[in-house]
Design an enzyme around this catalytic site. Structure first.
Site, PDB file in Angstrom:
ATOM      1  N   TYR A  49      37.986  62.257 -29.984  1.00  0.00           N
ATOM      2  CA  TYR A  49      37.613  63.249 -28.976  1.00  0.00           C
ATOM      3  C   TYR A  49      37.874  64.653 -29.507  1.00  0.00           C
ATOM      4  O   TYR A  49      38.930  64.928 -30.083  1.00  0.00           O
ATOM      5  CB  TYR A  49      38.387  62.998 -27.669  1.00  0.00           C
ATOM      6  CG  TYR A  49      37.971  61.668 -27.064  1.00  0.00           C
ATOM      7  CD1 TYR A  49      36.766  61.544 -26.384  1.00  0.00           C
ATOM      8  CD2 TYR A  49      38.740  60.519 -27.256  1.00  0.00           C
ATOM      9  CE1 TYR A  49      36.328  60.324 -25.899  1.00  0.00           C
ATOM     10  CE2 TYR A  49      38.316  59.285 -26.768  1.00  0.00           C
ATOM     11  CZ  TYR A  49      37.105  59.201 -26.093  1.00  0.00           C
ATOM     12  OH  TYR A  49      36.668  57.990 -25.631  1.00  0.00           O
ATOM     13  N   SER A  50      36.884  65.522 -29.318  1.00  0.00           N
ATOM     14  CA  SER A  50      37.019  66.900 -29.802  1.00  0.00           C
ATOM     15  C   SER A  50      38.042  67.653 -28.973  1.00  0.00           C
ATOM     16  O   SER A  50      38.128  67.472 -27.753  1.00  0.00           O
ATOM     17  CB  SER A  50      35.684  67.639 -29.684  1.00  0.00           C
ATOM     18  OG  SER A  50      34.702  66.985 -30.433  1.00  0.00           O
ATOM     19  N   GLU A  65      28.022  68.290 -35.843  1.00  0.00           N
ATOM     20  CA  GLU A  65      28.932  67.196 -35.483  1.00  0.00           C
ATOM     21  C   GLU A  65      28.333  66.476 -34.281  1.00  0.00           C
ATOM     22  O   GLU A  65      28.293  67.020 -33.178  1.00  0.00           O
ATOM     23  CB  GLU A  65      30.329  67.715 -35.146  1.00  0.00           C
ATOM     24  CG  GLU A  65      31.287  66.571 -34.847  1.00  0.00           C
ATOM     25  CD  GLU A  65      32.738  67.007 -34.959  1.00  0.00           C
ATOM     26  OE1 GLU A  65      33.254  67.063 -36.081  1.00  0.00           O
ATOM     27  OE2 GLU A  65      33.332  67.293 -33.909  1.00  0.00           O
ATOM     28  N   CYS A  80      26.832  70.507 -31.777  1.00  0.00           N
ATOM     29  CA  CYS A  80      27.645  69.344 -31.402  1.00  0.00           C
ATOM     30  C   CYS A  80      27.060  68.677 -30.165  1.00  0.00           C
ATOM     31  O   CYS A  80      26.667  69.344 -29.211  1.00  0.00           O
ATOM     32  CB  CYS A  80      29.085  69.785 -31.134  1.00  0.00           C
ATOM     33  SG  CYS A  80      30.234  68.403 -30.916  1.00  0.00           S
ATOM     34  N   TYR A  85      27.538  62.491 -32.255  1.00  0.00           N
ATOM     35  CA  TYR A  85      28.043  61.120 -32.130  1.00  0.00           C
ATOM     36  C   TYR A  85      27.200  60.333 -31.143  1.00  0.00           C
ATOM     37  O   TYR A  85      26.335  60.908 -30.501  1.00  0.00           O
ATOM     38  CB  TYR A  85      29.511  61.127 -31.701  1.00  0.00           C
ATOM     39  CG  TYR A  85      29.873  62.158 -30.649  1.00  0.00           C
ATOM     40  CD1 TYR A  85      29.747  61.881 -29.290  1.00  0.00           C
ATOM     41  CD2 TYR A  85      30.324  63.429 -31.031  1.00  0.00           C
ATOM     42  CE1 TYR A  85      30.095  62.829 -28.343  1.00  0.00           C
ATOM     43  CE2 TYR A  85      30.672  64.374 -30.080  1.00  0.00           C
ATOM     44  CZ  TYR A  85      30.562  64.066 -28.731  1.00  0.00           C
ATOM     45  OH  TYR A  85      30.903  65.014 -27.792  1.00  0.00           O
TER      46      TYR A  85
HETATM   47  C1  LIG Z   1      33.621  63.471 -34.084  1.00  0.00           C
HETATM   48  C2  LIG Z   1      33.490  62.882 -32.705  1.00  0.00           C
HETATM   49  C3  LIG Z   1      33.849  63.647 -31.607  1.00  0.00           C
HETATM   50  C4  LIG Z   1      33.701  63.110 -30.337  1.00  0.00           C
HETATM   51  N1  LIG Z   1      34.040  63.912 -29.276  1.00  0.00           N
HETATM   52  C5  LIG Z   1      33.876  63.432 -28.026  1.00  0.00           C
HETATM   53  C6  LIG Z   1      34.210  64.258 -26.906  1.00  0.00           C
HETATM   54  O1  LIG Z   1      34.664  65.405 -27.042  1.00  0.00           O
HETATM   55  N2  LIG Z   1      34.018  63.722 -25.670  1.00  0.00           N
HETATM   56  C7  LIG Z   1      33.510  62.453 -25.494  1.00  0.00           C
HETATM   57  O2  LIG Z   1      33.383  62.030 -24.333  1.00  0.00           O
HETATM   58  N3  LIG Z   1      33.192  61.664 -26.540  1.00  0.00           N
HETATM   59  C8  LIG Z   1      33.380  62.118 -27.795  1.00  0.00           C
HETATM   60  N4  LIG Z   1      33.076  61.314 -28.858  1.00  0.00           N
HETATM   61  C9  LIG Z   1      32.606  59.930 -28.584  1.00  0.00           C
HETATM   62  C10 LIG Z   1      33.836  59.052 -28.366  1.00  0.00           C
HETATM   63  O3  LIG Z   1      34.566  58.940 -29.576  1.00  0.00           O
HETATM   64  C11 LIG Z   1      33.482  57.619 -27.935  1.00  0.00           C
HETATM   65  O4  LIG Z   1      32.504  57.110 -28.798  1.00  0.00           O
HETATM   66  C12 LIG Z   1      32.979  57.541 -26.504  1.00  0.00           C
HETATM   67  O5  LIG Z   1      33.953  58.039 -25.603  1.00  0.00           O
HETATM   68  C13 LIG Z   1      32.667  56.079 -26.134  1.00  0.00           C
HETATM   69  O6  LIG Z   1      33.806  55.320 -26.334  1.00  0.00           O
HETATM   70  P1  LIG Z   1      34.119  54.096 -25.371  1.00  0.00           P
HETATM   71  O7  LIG Z   1      35.331  53.402 -25.919  1.00  0.00           O
HETATM   72  O8  LIG Z   1      34.182  54.529 -23.948  1.00  0.00           O
HETATM   73  O9  LIG Z   1      32.849  53.196 -25.521  1.00  0.00           O
HETATM   74  P2  LIG Z   1      32.756  51.857 -26.409  1.00  0.00           P
HETATM   75  O10 LIG Z   1      33.516  50.787 -25.685  1.00  0.00           O
HETATM   76  O11 LIG Z   1      33.155  52.191 -27.813  1.00  0.00           O
HETATM   77  O12 LIG Z   1      31.224  51.586 -26.403  1.00  0.00           O
HETATM   78  C14 LIG Z   1      30.567  50.992 -25.307  1.00  0.00           C
HETATM   79  C15 LIG Z   1      29.091  51.057 -25.508  1.00  0.00           C
HETATM   80  O13 LIG Z   1      28.615  52.367 -25.242  1.00  0.00           O
HETATM   81  C16 LIG Z   1      27.937  52.907 -26.375  1.00  0.00           C
HETATM   82  N5  LIG Z   1      28.350  54.306 -26.457  1.00  0.00           N
HETATM   83  C17 LIG Z   1      29.378  54.811 -27.149  1.00  0.00           C
HETATM   84  N6  LIG Z   1      29.458  56.142 -26.939  1.00  0.00           N
HETATM   85  C18 LIG Z   1      28.480  56.476 -26.112  1.00  0.00           C
HETATM   86  C19 LIG Z   1      28.049  57.702 -25.558  1.00  0.00           C
HETATM   87  N7  LIG Z   1      28.688  58.879 -25.814  1.00  0.00           N
HETATM   88  N8  LIG Z   1      26.984  57.660 -24.731  1.00  0.00           N
HETATM   89  C20 LIG Z   1      26.351  56.486 -24.463  1.00  0.00           C
HETATM   90  N9  LIG Z   1      26.719  55.296 -24.982  1.00  0.00           N
HETATM   91  C21 LIG Z   1      27.769  55.290 -25.789  1.00  0.00           C
HETATM   92  C22 LIG Z   1      28.404  52.082 -27.546  1.00  0.00           C
HETATM   93  O14 LIG Z   1      27.398  52.031 -28.536  1.00  0.00           O
HETATM   94  C23 LIG Z   1      28.642  50.723 -26.921  1.00  0.00           C
HETATM   95  O15 LIG Z   1      27.444  50.033 -26.807  1.00  0.00           O
HETATM   96  C24 LIG Z   1      33.217  61.806 -30.144  1.00  0.00           C
HETATM   97  C25 LIG Z   1      32.885  61.033 -31.259  1.00  0.00           C
HETATM   98  C26 LIG Z   1      33.005  61.561 -32.519  1.00  0.00           C
HETATM   99  C27 LIG Z   1      32.627  60.703 -33.701  1.00  0.00           C
END
Ligand SMILES: Cc1cc2nc3c(=O)[nH]c(=O)nc-3n(C[C@H](O)[C@H](O)[C@H](O)COP(=O)(O)OP(=O)(O)OC[C@H]3O[C@@H](n4cnc5c(N)ncnc54)[C@H](O)[C@@H]3O)c2cc1C
Ligand code: SF4
Ligand code: SF4
Length: 428
Positions: A216-217, A426, A386, A428
């Site tokens: 998370y950023s 950046e 981003c 995701y």
């Molecule tokens: C560099 C970086 C910075 C990030 N910053 C933020 C941030 O500031 N705020 C934030 O909310 N997230 C951010 N993310 C995304 C975050 O890391 C997670 O991927 C996101 O919160 C989903 O995680 P989860 O465990 O809830 O879902 P998971 O249980 O990992 O995934 C559940 C399902 O949802 C899908 N999925 C994953 N992410 C998303 C999405 N964003 N939208 C729709 N479907 C998704 C997956 O492919 C999977 O099928 C960032 C990612 C990166 C790589």
């Protein structure tokens, strides 16, 4: 034909052993088994990797987004990569020429799309997947502050206490994004705007293995969400459907959004050493984001706001392009409206407003082409993108078009922006 100009050239995909936290995410993600590891390093097999980029965004550290232009016959073998403590430097143009790689082949491999004429570039984009590595800087701006990274690796996470958690989108709507504040007490956790942290959700995954950290950023400035306190704010969207729109309960995002004040969380990081803001006087920042991609932009804006308030910053423009489906889904919509117009130039794009045409950030960028062109011409301007992966291509092409219309050849300017750490992507 001269044999010296015939050597095949590749863009070899490498993992930075200094940053990689050995989380296995990339190996699990790669659809064709191009990644392997031993006790020491995670590495990419040059003869298997097809550059599909599937591993790039899941990597929590960015260590996987490294590429080197190499003569195909001299690609680094797996055995050699497994012994590395750091990445080798790029081969110089002279070294490549010595190995028989023609200059135009070098340029093509180094910046596969930028190096081509606009029409050809568009054709390439249509044929090949957009390669963000060709555009995004891997070095920070020259005036960035030093960033600490990986102080707490996954095997040694630290603990933070939740001191705040509010919905920062309009309540009552299906889409929900939370502003969460974590306090580290007396544990050192220095972060800069643009860095991210990892949160390890409790419990195990479907295979019975502990959950891996999600990234998370940081949404707060370097001196804390509450100035002078050892705390960090995050902007976390509750994931309730996957990228294809199927219902799913995202593990980490739901865990974080449901945290209560007083709860403790396991944190790793900080991560990120290049998506950092310039600190020199009169440096301009153009921020282009969607949804939670606003987190680093909020951090940078708030730091500049605090500096301005203290009288310690000598100007420099802030320009924001911010997209969401509706105003209700736009994080920090209310607070954004209160920022002075002479401090930040805000441009909002909504793609799902009833009875209104869909507008995306790249549409607004084209509308503001004159102002963007002036900023593109200024070497003190830094660009930050981003949000969701899908936005990158449209934004980069809009930037390219704005530059070309202003008489700035993108095949020259693009590589300069990248080399000078002035265009950061950046997603995701
Ligand atoms: C560099 C970086 C910075 C990030 N910053 C933020 C941030 O500031 N705020 C934030 O909310 N997230 C951010 N993310 C995304 C975050 O890391 C997670 O991927 C996101 O919160 C989903 O995680 P989860 O465990 O809830 O879902 P998971 O249980 O990992 O995934 C559940 C399902 O949802 C899908 N999925 C994953 N992410 C998303 C999405 N964003 N939208 C729709 N479907 C998704 C997956 O492919 C999977 O099928 C960032 C990612 C990166 C790589
Ligand atoms: S770019 Fe694609 S093929 Fe190459 S290592 Fe990453 S996921 Fe595997
Ligand atoms: S996903 Fe990134 S940090 Fe994790 S093992 Fe792969 S390269 Fe290393």
């Amino acid at each position: 034909m001269n044999a010296m100009t015939e050597a095949a050239v590749i863009r070899q995909h490498l993992i930075d052993p200094e940053i990689c936290i050995r989380c296995n995410t990339c190996e699990a993600t790669c659809p064709i088994g191009a990644i392997t590891h031993d006790d020491r390093n995670y590495v990419v097999k040059a003869d298997v990797c097809n550059g599909c980029m599937a591993c790039i965004s899941p990597c929590p550290t960015g260590s996987i987004d490294n590429w080197r232009t190499m003569p195909a016959t001299r690609a680094y073998p797996v055995e050699e990569q497994l012994l590395w403590d750091e990445l080798p430097p790029e081969l110089t143009p002279e070294q490549l020429a010595e190995a028989g790689v023609a200059t135009d082949a070098q340029a093509e491999a180094a910046v596969p799309v930028l190096a081509q004429a606009p029409a050809a570039a568009a054709a390439t984009l249509a044929e090949a997947p957009f390669n963000s590595a060709a555009y995004g800087a891997t070095t920070p701006p020259w005036s960035a502050a030093h960033a600490y990274t990986n102080l707490y690796p996954p095997k040694k996470p630290t603990t933070a206490t939740v001191v705040g958690n509010i919905n920062c989108t309009e309540s009552g709507f299906a889409s929900e994004t939370h502003h969460v504040v974590l306090d580290f007490g007396s544990m050192p956790f220095p972060v800069l705007e643009g860095q991210s942290i990892g949160i390890i959700p409790p419990g195990v995954d479907a295979n019975g293995k502990p959950h891996v950290a999600r990234q998370y950023s940081v949404a707060s400035p370097r001196n804390g969400e509450r100035p002078g306190y050892n705390n960090v704010a995050l902007t976390v969207k509750r994931v309730t459907e996957d990228h294809q729109g199927r219902p799913v309960r995202g593990v980490a995002s739901n865990y974080v959004c449901d945290l209560k004040v007083g709860d403790t969380v396991q944190v790793v990081g900080p991560f990120g050493h290049s998506f950092l803001m310039p600190n020199h006087p009169r440096s301009h920042i153009v921020m282009i984001c969607t949804g939670t991609g606003s987190a680093p932009m909020r951090a940078m804006t708030e730091w500049r706001r605090r500096l301005r308030k203290s009288g310690r910053f000598e100007g420099g423009k802030l320009m924001l392009f911010f997209g969401a489906r509706t105003p209700q889904e736009l994080p920090y919509f209310g607070p954004l409206q209160t920022l002075p117009k002479d401090f930040i130039d805000i441009n909002l794009a909504f793609s799902r407003q009833p009875d209104q045409p869909r507008r995306y950030v790249q549409d607004l960028m084209r509308e503001r082409a004159a102002d963007l062109a002036a900023l593109l011409k200024d070497s003190h301007t830094h660009f930050y993108v981003c949000g969701l992966k899908s936005m990158e291509e449209g934004v980069v092409l809009a930037l390219r078009d704005v530059a070309e219309q202003a008489g700035l050849p993108w095949d020259t300017l693009g590589p300069v922006l990248k080399a000078e750490g002035r265009l950061h992507l950046e997603t995701y």
